[in-house]
Every structure is written in structure tokens, then in C-alpha cells.
Design an enzyme around this catalytic site. Structure first.
Site, PDB file in Angstrom:
ATOM      1  N   PRO A  69       5.169   2.490  -1.291  1.00  0.00           N
ATOM      2  CA  PRO A  69       5.759   1.640  -2.341  1.00  0.00           C
ATOM      3  C   PRO A  69       6.046   0.222  -1.858  1.00  0.00           C
ATOM      4  O   PRO A  69       6.280  -0.662  -2.667  1.00  0.00           O
ATOM      5  CB  PRO A  69       7.069   2.353  -2.705  1.00  0.00           C
ATOM      6  CG  PRO A  69       7.187   3.537  -1.836  1.00  0.00           C
ATOM      7  CD  PRO A  69       6.011   3.630  -0.939  1.00  0.00           C
TER       8      PRO A  69
ATOM      9  N   GLU B  10       9.936  10.225   3.701  1.00  0.00           N
ATOM     10  CA  GLU B  10      10.592   8.927   3.471  1.00  0.00           C
ATOM     11  C   GLU B  10       9.709   7.767   3.918  1.00  0.00           C
ATOM     12  O   GLU B  10      10.085   6.616   3.792  1.00  0.00           O
ATOM     13  CB  GLU B  10      11.927   8.870   4.218  1.00  0.00           C
ATOM     14  CG  GLU B  10      13.061   9.610   3.540  1.00  0.00           C
ATOM     15  CD  GLU B  10      13.322   9.130   2.118  1.00  0.00           C
ATOM     16  OE1 GLU B  10      13.585   7.929   1.933  1.00  0.00           O
ATOM     17  OE2 GLU B  10      13.264   9.969   1.207  1.00  0.00           O
TER      18      GLU B  10
ATOM     19  N   ARG C  11     -15.307   2.348 -10.113  1.00  0.00           N
ATOM     20  CA  ARG C  11     -15.914   1.808 -11.334  1.00  0.00           C
ATOM     21  C   ARG C  11     -16.448   0.398 -11.140  1.00  0.00           C
ATOM     22  O   ARG C  11     -17.230  -0.083 -11.944  1.00  0.00           O
ATOM     23  CB  ARG C  11     -15.026   1.772 -12.561  1.00  0.00           C
ATOM     24  CG  ARG C  11     -13.766   2.223 -12.610  1.00  0.00           C
ATOM     25  CD  ARG C  11     -12.989   2.314 -13.901  1.00  0.00           C
ATOM     26  NE  ARG C  11     -13.638   1.980 -15.149  1.00  0.00           N
ATOM     27  CZ  ARG C  11     -13.664   0.761 -15.657  1.00  0.00           C
ATOM     28  NH1 ARG C  11     -13.113  -0.240 -15.034  1.00  0.00           N
ATOM     29  NH2 ARG C  11     -14.271   0.562 -16.799  1.00  0.00           N
TER      30      ARG C  11
ATOM     31  N   ASP D 126     -13.671  -5.139 -19.471  1.00  0.00           N
ATOM     32  CA  ASP D 126     -12.383  -4.481 -19.228  1.00  0.00           C
ATOM     33  C   ASP D 126     -11.205  -5.410 -19.411  1.00  0.00           C
ATOM     34  O   ASP D 126     -11.299  -6.580 -19.066  1.00  0.00           O
ATOM     35  CB  ASP D 126     -12.288  -4.061 -17.752  1.00  0.00           C
ATOM     36  CG  ASP D 126     -12.949  -2.746 -17.476  1.00  0.00           C
ATOM     37  OD1 ASP D 126     -13.221  -2.034 -18.424  1.00  0.00           O
ATOM     38  OD2 ASP D 126     -13.170  -2.462 -16.289  1.00  0.00           O
TER      39      ASP D 126
HETATM   40  N1  ADE Z   1       4.031   6.293  -2.441  1.00  0.00           N
HETATM   41  C1  ADE Z   1       5.158   6.472  -3.160  1.00  0.00           C
HETATM   42  N2  ADE Z   1       5.241   5.611  -4.173  1.00  0.00           N
HETATM   43  C2  ADE Z   1       4.118   4.831  -4.101  1.00  0.00           C
HETATM   44  C3  ADE Z   1       3.627   3.765  -4.874  1.00  0.00           C
HETATM   45  N3  ADE Z   1       4.294   3.270  -5.913  1.00  0.00           N
HETATM   46  N4  ADE Z   1       2.442   3.219  -4.513  1.00  0.00           N
HETATM   47  C4  ADE Z   1       1.770   3.692  -3.438  1.00  0.00           C
HETATM   48  N5  ADE Z   1       2.193   4.698  -2.677  1.00  0.00           N
HETATM   49  C5  ADE Z   1       3.353   5.279  -3.001  1.00  0.00           C
END
Ligand code: ADE
Length: 244
Positions: free
Chosen positions: A88, A115, A152, A167
Site C-alpha cells: 500500500p 504487516e 491488455r 479506453d
Molecule cells: N497490499 C495491501 N494493500 C495493497 C494495495 N492497496 N496495493 C498493493 N498492495 C497492497
């Protein structure tokens, strides 16, 4: 293109690359997807991959040795490839990145879990990607999303290259509205211009409505998009007609 995915739950990828457009791309050899079970690199009798963070804190982290030895094996076999960690905290993935990644012969995607990764693993990544500002339970779904959108962009994967060019996001604009039969659905009618066969007017309708949809739904995107002088003129004049 070859795509190597490193995961602790390979089973979730079982059908994703077998069906529909991706399945056809795999069968025709345009893409090869290899899913690698990180557990095989786990330590000791229990094939351990994770441990608690030094200094305390919730959850578990990927230990460095198993993942780094898996990446060493992958780097030593096959074409050079950027190693992309899915977390994330990565750059938020978008259509422009899909286009850039599609130019590589090979990609290695590493799915996070727990985590996160021990910081010494992060140094192994050439790039970290996120699929949005929210936290998932792991990088497997992001890996599927990224493989799908990159595939794609490889010529031949999607039936008509026009459909990729049209697209949403391809040229920094959202897609224009589209309709199919019937022309009248319970009184809700398809705009006349699309039924009359005048291709130049249809093109103008589409350009105007692409810009309008982007202005209304994603003004942030429009602010980043350089419209041509012709498109600006067209938009301004059609807006005027609409207001009169
Ligand atoms: N792992 C957990 N959340 C994620 C996200 N939003 N993007 C990529 N990998 C992740």
C-alpha cells in the site's frame, strides 16, 4: 512477455489466467505467467516466512532470507526484469504505468502479506506499486489487477487495438457514453447523432462527451490532461450550443 509472481498463496491464481481475454493471451503465447510459491523458501521444518517486528508492534513481517533467495533464483533464471513489490505504500498504479510496464519482456511481481516486508527486502525492489489508497489483506489481488491491465496493453491481447486506444484513461480522458440496441429502451432514447451515420458528427459527439464526463467526474484528471487546440475549440462551441 513473461510475468513471475511470488506469493504465499499460489492457489488464488489458479483460474485467473485461464479464462477470457487473459486466457487467450496465455494460450497464444503472448504472455506467460509463472506463479512461485514462496513457502518453498521458508526456513526450518515449518517453512517459516515471517517473524515479529523488532521494537514491538502488531502483526508479523516477511523475513529477509526466504524472499531474497527466491528473488536471487528468479533473477538468475531468464531475462532481466524489474522486481515490483506490491504494497500500500507504493506509487499508485495507473494506465500510463500499465503502458510503460507492457514494454518490458519480463516482470517479477512480489505479493506482500502480513504487516509488510522487513526493510532489507524493500531494497531488492526496483519499484513498489499500490493499486489505491486502501489496505488489502495482501498483494495477490493487486497482482491480478496489474497483470490484467498490463496484458491488455500488449498488442494482440485485446481483439481490436482501437478498443485499447478508446479506453477510459488512455489519453487522459474518461470514455464517452456508449449505447447498443434497442435505440429506444422504454422511452430512454439513444442520442440521434449516433443513429444518423455521420462519422464526423459522431466523432465530435464522442470527444465532447469524453471531455464533459472527465470535467464532471474526474476534474483532477482533466487538470493533468493537455487538450489539443481543436478539442478545446470543439468543447467550447458545443458547450455554448448546449447553453443556448
Ligand atoms: N497490499 C495491501 N494493500 C495493497 C494495495 N492497496 N496495493 C498493493 N498492495 C497492497
Amino acid at each position: 512477455m513473461q510475468i513471475d509472481i511470488v506469493t504465499i498463496i499460489p492457489a488464488v491464481f489458479d483460474r485467473v489466467f485461464d479464462e477470457s481475454v487473459l486466457g487467450t493471451a496465455v494460450k497464444s503465447g503472448l504472455i506467460t505467467v509463472n506463479v512461485h510459491n514462496l513457502r518453498e523458501y521458508g526456513e526450518g521444518k515449518h517453512r517459516t516466512l515471517d517473524d515479529t517486528p523488532f521494537g514491538g508492534g502488531p502483526g508479523m513481517l516477511f523475513k529477509p532470507a526466504p524472499l531474497i533467495s527466491c528473488l536471487t533464483d528468479l533473477r538468475n533464471s531468464g531475462a532481466p526484469a524489474p522486481v515490483i513489490g506490491l504494497t500500500p505504500r507504493g506509487h499508485v498504479f495507473n494506465q500510463a504505468m500499465a503502458k510503460e510496464l507492457a514494454a518490458f519482456d519480463r516482470l517479477i511481481l512480489v505479493c506482500g502479506r502480513y504487516e509488510g516486508f522487513d526493510e532489507r527486502i524493500e531494497d531488492e525492489f526496483d519499484l513498489e506499486l499500490s493499486i489505491g489508497d486502501y489496505v488489502l489483506t495482501g498483494g495477490e489481488i493487486p497482482a491480478m489487477a496489474i497483470v490484467d491491465s498490463v496484458a491488455r496493453m500488449i498488442p494482440g491481447t485485446v481483439g481490436s487495438s482501437d478498443s485499447v486506444i478508446c479506453d477510459s484513461f488512455y489519453d487522459g480522458l474518461l470514455d464517452h457514453p456508449q449505447y447498443t440496441r434497442p435505440a429506444d429502451y422504454e422511452g430512454y432514447q439513444v442520442p440521434d447523432v449516433l443513429l444518423e451515420g455521420n462519422h464526423s458528427l459522431i466523432e465530435q459527439y464522442r470527444t465532447f462527451n469524453s471531455i464533459l464526463a472527465t470535467a464532471v467526474l474526474r476534474p483532477d484528471m482533466l487538470a493533468e490532461t493537455e487538450l489539443s487546440a481543436g478539442d478545446k475549440r470543439l468543447f467550447a462551441s458545443q458547450l455554448k450550443t448546449l447553453n443556448n
